[in-house]
Design an enzyme around this catalytic site. Structure first.
Site, short mmCIF file in Angstrom:
data_model
loop_
_atom_site.label_atom_id
_atom_site.label_comp_id
_atom_site.label_asym_id
_atom_site.label_seq_id
_atom_site.Cartn_x
_atom_site.Cartn_y
_atom_site.Cartn_z
CB THR A 147 -0.95 0.00 1.22
OG1 THR A 147 -1.64 1.24 1.27
CG2 THR A 147 -0.21 -0.19 2.53
CB SER A 182 -3.77 2.24 10.43
OG SER A 182 -3.57 1.34 9.35
CE1 TYR A 184 -4.00 -3.37 4.99
CE2 TYR A 184 -4.11 -0.97 4.85
CZ TYR A 184 -3.96 -2.20 4.24
OH TYR A 184 -3.75 -2.28 2.90
CG HIS A 185 -1.88 1.93 6.25
ND1 HIS A 185 -3.02 2.41 6.85
CD2 HIS A 185 -2.09 2.09 4.92
CE1 HIS A 185 -3.88 2.84 5.93
NE2 HIS A 185 -3.33 2.65 4.74
CE LYS A 188 -1.70 -4.80 2.72
NZ LYS A 188 -1.95 -5.92 1.82
P1 NAD Z 1 -11.10 -7.39 0.53
O1 NAD Z 1 -11.23 -7.39 2.00
O2 NAD Z 1 -12.29 -7.11 -0.29
O3 NAD Z 1 -10.49 -8.79 0.06
C1 NAD Z 1 -9.48 -9.48 0.76
C2 NAD Z 1 -9.81 -10.97 0.68
O4 NAD Z 1 -8.78 -11.70 1.34
C3 NAD Z 1 -11.13 -11.31 1.37
O5 NAD Z 1 -11.98 -12.01 0.49
C4 NAD Z 1 -10.71 -12.18 2.55
O6 NAD Z 1 -11.65 -13.19 2.86
C5 NAD Z 1 -9.38 -12.74 2.07
N1 NAD Z 1 -8.47 -13.12 3.17
C6 NAD Z 1 -8.07 -12.36 4.22
N2 NAD Z 1 -7.25 -13.07 5.03
C7 NAD Z 1 -7.12 -14.29 4.45
C8 NAD Z 1 -6.42 -15.48 4.81
N3 NAD Z 1 -5.71 -15.56 5.94
N4 NAD Z 1 -6.50 -16.55 3.99
C9 NAD Z 1 -7.24 -16.51 2.85
N5 NAD Z 1 -7.94 -15.41 2.47
C10 NAD Z 1 -7.87 -14.31 3.27
O7 NAD Z 1 -9.90 -6.38 0.19
P2 NAD Z 1 -9.51 -5.70 -1.22
O8 NAD Z 1 -10.00 -4.30 -1.21
O9 NAD Z 1 -9.86 -6.60 -2.34
O10 NAD Z 1 -7.94 -5.63 -1.06
C11 NAD Z 1 -7.11 -6.68 -1.54
C12 NAD Z 1 -5.66 -6.38 -1.21
O11 NAD Z 1 -5.27 -5.16 -1.84
C13 NAD Z 1 -5.40 -6.19 0.28
O12 NAD Z 1 -4.16 -6.81 0.61
C14 NAD Z 1 -5.31 -4.71 0.46
O13 NAD Z 1 -4.47 -4.40 1.51
C15 NAD Z 1 -4.73 -4.26 -0.88
N6 NAD Z 1 -5.13 -2.88 -1.22
C16 NAD Z 1 -6.45 -2.56 -1.38
C17 NAD Z 1 -6.80 -1.24 -1.70
C18 NAD Z 1 -8.23 -0.81 -1.91
O14 NAD Z 1 -8.46 0.40 -2.13
N7 NAD Z 1 -9.20 -1.72 -1.86
C19 NAD Z 1 -5.79 -0.28 -1.88
C20 NAD Z 1 -4.45 -0.65 -1.68
C21 NAD Z 1 -4.13 -1.97 -1.36
N1 USQ Z 2 -11.62 9.90 4.54
C1 USQ Z 2 -12.47 10.99 4.65
N2 USQ Z 2 -13.81 10.74 4.74
C2 USQ Z 2 -14.33 9.47 4.71
C3 USQ Z 2 -13.45 8.38 4.58
C4 USQ Z 2 -12.11 8.63 4.50
O1 USQ Z 2 -12.04 12.15 4.68
O2 USQ Z 2 -15.56 9.34 4.79
C5 USQ Z 2 -10.15 10.16 4.41
C6 USQ Z 2 -9.31 9.44 5.45
O3 USQ Z 2 -9.20 10.19 6.64
C7 USQ Z 2 -8.00 9.29 4.71
C8 USQ Z 2 -8.41 9.16 3.24
O4 USQ Z 2 -9.75 9.61 3.17
O5 USQ Z 2 -7.23 10.45 4.84
C9 USQ Z 2 -8.34 7.76 2.70
O6 USQ Z 2 -9.13 6.90 3.52
P1 USQ Z 2 -9.74 5.52 2.96
O7 USQ Z 2 -10.59 4.94 4.02
O8 USQ Z 2 -10.31 5.71 1.60
O9 USQ Z 2 -8.40 4.67 2.71
P2 USQ Z 2 -7.37 4.00 3.71
O10 USQ Z 2 -7.86 3.87 5.09
O11 USQ Z 2 -6.05 4.68 3.50
O12 USQ Z 2 -7.29 2.52 3.14
C10 USQ Z 2 -7.61 2.17 1.78
C11 USQ Z 2 -7.77 0.67 1.75
C12 USQ Z 2 -6.45 0.02 2.15
C13 USQ Z 2 -5.35 0.55 1.25
C14 USQ Z 2 -5.28 2.07 1.26
C15 USQ Z 2 -4.34 2.64 0.22
O13 USQ Z 2 -8.82 0.26 2.64
O14 USQ Z 2 -6.56 -1.39 2.03
O15 USQ Z 2 -4.11 0.02 1.67
O16 USQ Z 2 -6.58 2.60 0.93
S1 USQ Z 2 -3.45 4.04 0.78
O17 USQ Z 2 -4.40 5.02 1.30
O18 USQ Z 2 -2.68 4.54 -0.32
O19 USQ Z 2 -2.62 3.57 1.88
#
Ligand code: NAD
Ligand code: USQ
Length: 415
Positions: A147, A182, A184-185, A188
């Site tokens: 991320t 966070s 979570y982050h 990664k």
């Molecule tokens: P999502 O939650 O929709 O999908 C993740 C999937 O992984 C889920 O279906 C979940 O059941 C599965 N999973 C989690 N832990 C597991 C495990 N231990 N074994 C098997 N399956 C497991 O999330 P997404 O939005 O599709 O994101 C996918 C990936 O991309 C994540 O790693 C996330 O961090 C990364 N990512 C997403 C975004 C975004 O904006 N959605 C942005 C940047 C990075």
């Molecule tokens: N935000 C608002 N209002 C809202 C929701 C979010 O202002 O209603 C702001 C947050 O404070 C933050 C930004 O929007 O500053 C992004 O928040 P987000 O919830 O869209 O994204 P984030 O929590 O960063 O996480 C998402 C995905 C995560 C991925 C990440 C990419 O859930 O899996 O890793 O985006 S990045 O942001 O580049 O790290």
């Protein structure tokens, strides 16, 4: 047509499912893997996808009925090292695309249990995968979803993974400093270090995709049939910001900008996620090479995004309010941000840029399902970074030990 195998971990998710379809239609034999924990977390949070989604079994069958090649679906927990190892040995994949992690920053900030569970799930799964690759598929290419949030918001330009530093007259190229926002982050960041280490000591070839925030849910493949739709999250725990703004606009709610709204992030269209994965697979790194691509196409501040949505609606004569809420997160609200994102473009990425027409199409999807919008999960104040307090009713007082979580996954319902 290629016939090599690609494993997609996290194939039931927002990005994993459309990626599985796209790689299948690009000629790969796709093994789609997920433990379905995300559907369980939805039940825990009282949230659900705005767009109805089918079970994995039904989706895979629908794909074949819609003319797609066979996708092999396997329910498997990436944290189950033996099962993962067997899978890698049996299938000898050309590449493994790893989406299978807990990906919500707010979910990881609820309390100690959620933080631990997130990091155990994510870090353990990736370490298991690294060992399985070392032992059973040393030439396989690991394509790992990281991320952009690993870098935080430093007051200098962000490079793609590495930076050359001069210090006391000496120079070296080192991993770019990380300042994640966070638990979570941070998971990664830990993954990135572990993958880099495995490349150095075992020669694992790996691409770490530092992806920005993704928006949209329509791809050429999901549009073939409603039964192929991917999930679309809009609630405070799982919904990402632009998707949330589009839903808020559609139900005439003010767009919830946290704080000043100067928080700037990289963004990309879901179709570009798919392109970036394919491009990475088609251009693998050398053995022992660990490379980082910053995977996003444009950067916007949160306030700019809200204004784009408001303007797109104004073009249709519709009013949209923007509200500034106290920021539940601890993050800079006005800062320098300039992140490099050239390497995927050099390899052929052709970005779909965010224009008002695109916002229109997301809003159109949302309009179709507006009756399914649950205002309580859209509006509830988000998890507070300082106290973990949330008004999300289902999460209050909940305790999720990572051990109980693993047991529940092993014995849980199929969908
Ligand atoms: P999502 O939650 O929709 O999908 C993740 C999937 O992984 C889920 O279906 C979940 O059941 C599965 N999973 C989690 N832990 C597991 C495990 N231990 N074994 C098997 N399956 C497991 O999330 P997404 O939005 O599709 O994101 C996918 C990936 O991309 C994540 O790693 C996330 O961090 C990364 N990512 C997403 C975004 C975004 O904006 N959605 C942005 C940047 C990075
Ligand atoms: N935000 C608002 N209002 C809202 C929701 C979010 O202002 O209603 C702001 C947050 O404070 C933050 C930004 O929007 O500053 C992004 O928040 P987000 O919830 O869209 O994204 P984030 O929590 O960063 O996480 C998402 C995905 C995560 C991925 C990440 C990419 O859930 O899996 O890793 O985006 S990045 O942001 O580049 O790290």
């Amino acid at each position: 047509m290629r016939s090599s195998t690609v494993i997609v971990l996290g194939a039931d998710g927002y990005l994993g499912w459309p990626t599985s379809l796209y790689l299948s239609s690009s000629g790969y034999h796709v093994v789609a893997v997920d433990n379905l924990v995300r559907r369980r977390w939805d039940r825990e949070c009282g949230t659900s996808s705005l767009v109805p989604i089918r079970s994995m079994g039904e989706r895979v069958q629908q794909w074949q009925r819609s003319g797609g090649d066979d996708i092999e679906w396997q329910r498997l927990d990436v944290c189950d090292a033996d099962a993962l190892s067997d899978l890698i040995r049996r299938t000898s994949p050309e590449a493994v695309v790893h989406f299978g992690e807990q990906r919500s920053a707010p979910f990881s900030m609820v309390d100690r249990e959620h933080a631990v569970m997130t990091q155990v799930n994510n870090v353990t799964g990736t370490i298991n995968l690294l060992f399985a690759l070392r032992d059973h598929a040393p030439d396989c290419h690991l394509v790992k979803l990281g991320t952009m949030g690993e870098y935080g918001t430093p007051n200098i330009d962000i490079e793609e993974g590495f930076i050359t530093i001069r210090h006391n007259g000496r120079e070296d190229t080192l991993p770019y400093p990380k300042m994640a926002g966070s638990f979570y982050h941070l998971s990664k960041v830990h993954d990135s270090h572990n993958i880099h280490f495995a490349s150095r000591i075992w020669g694992v070839r790996a691409t770490d995709l530092n992806q920005g925030v993704v928006y949209g849910c329509a791809t050429d493949e999901t549009l073939r049939h409603t039964g192929l739709a991917t999930r679309f999250d809009y609630d405070v725990i799982w919904g990402t910001v632009l998707n949330r703004f589009c839903v808020q606009a559609a139900v005439a709610q003010p767009l919830t900008v946290y704080g000043e709204g100067g928080q700037t992030r990289g963004f990309l269209d879901i179709r570009d996620t798919l392109q970036c994965i394919r491009i990475s697979i088609e251009n693998p790194p050398d053995a022992g090479e660990y490379r980082v691509f910053n995977q996003f196409t444009e950067q916007f501040s949160v306030l700019q995004l809200a204004e784009l949505v408001r303007d797109a609606r104004a073009a249709h004569g519709l009013d949209t309010l923007i509200t500034h809420l106290p920021n539940p997160r601890v993050e800079k609200e006005a800062h320098y941000y300039n992140a490099r994102h050239q390497r995927l473009i050099d390899l052929g990425l052709q970005p779909h840029l965010l224009r008002s027409t695109l916002i229109d199409s997301v809003i159109e999807t949302v309009e179709r399902y507006r009756d399914r919008v649950d205002l309580s999960v859209l509006e509830t104040p988000n998890v507070d970074w300082r106290t973990g307090r949330t008004a999300q009713p289902a999460l209050v007082g909940q305790r999720t030990s990572w051990r109980a979580e693993r047991e529940a996954i092993a014995t849980g319902p199929v969908a």
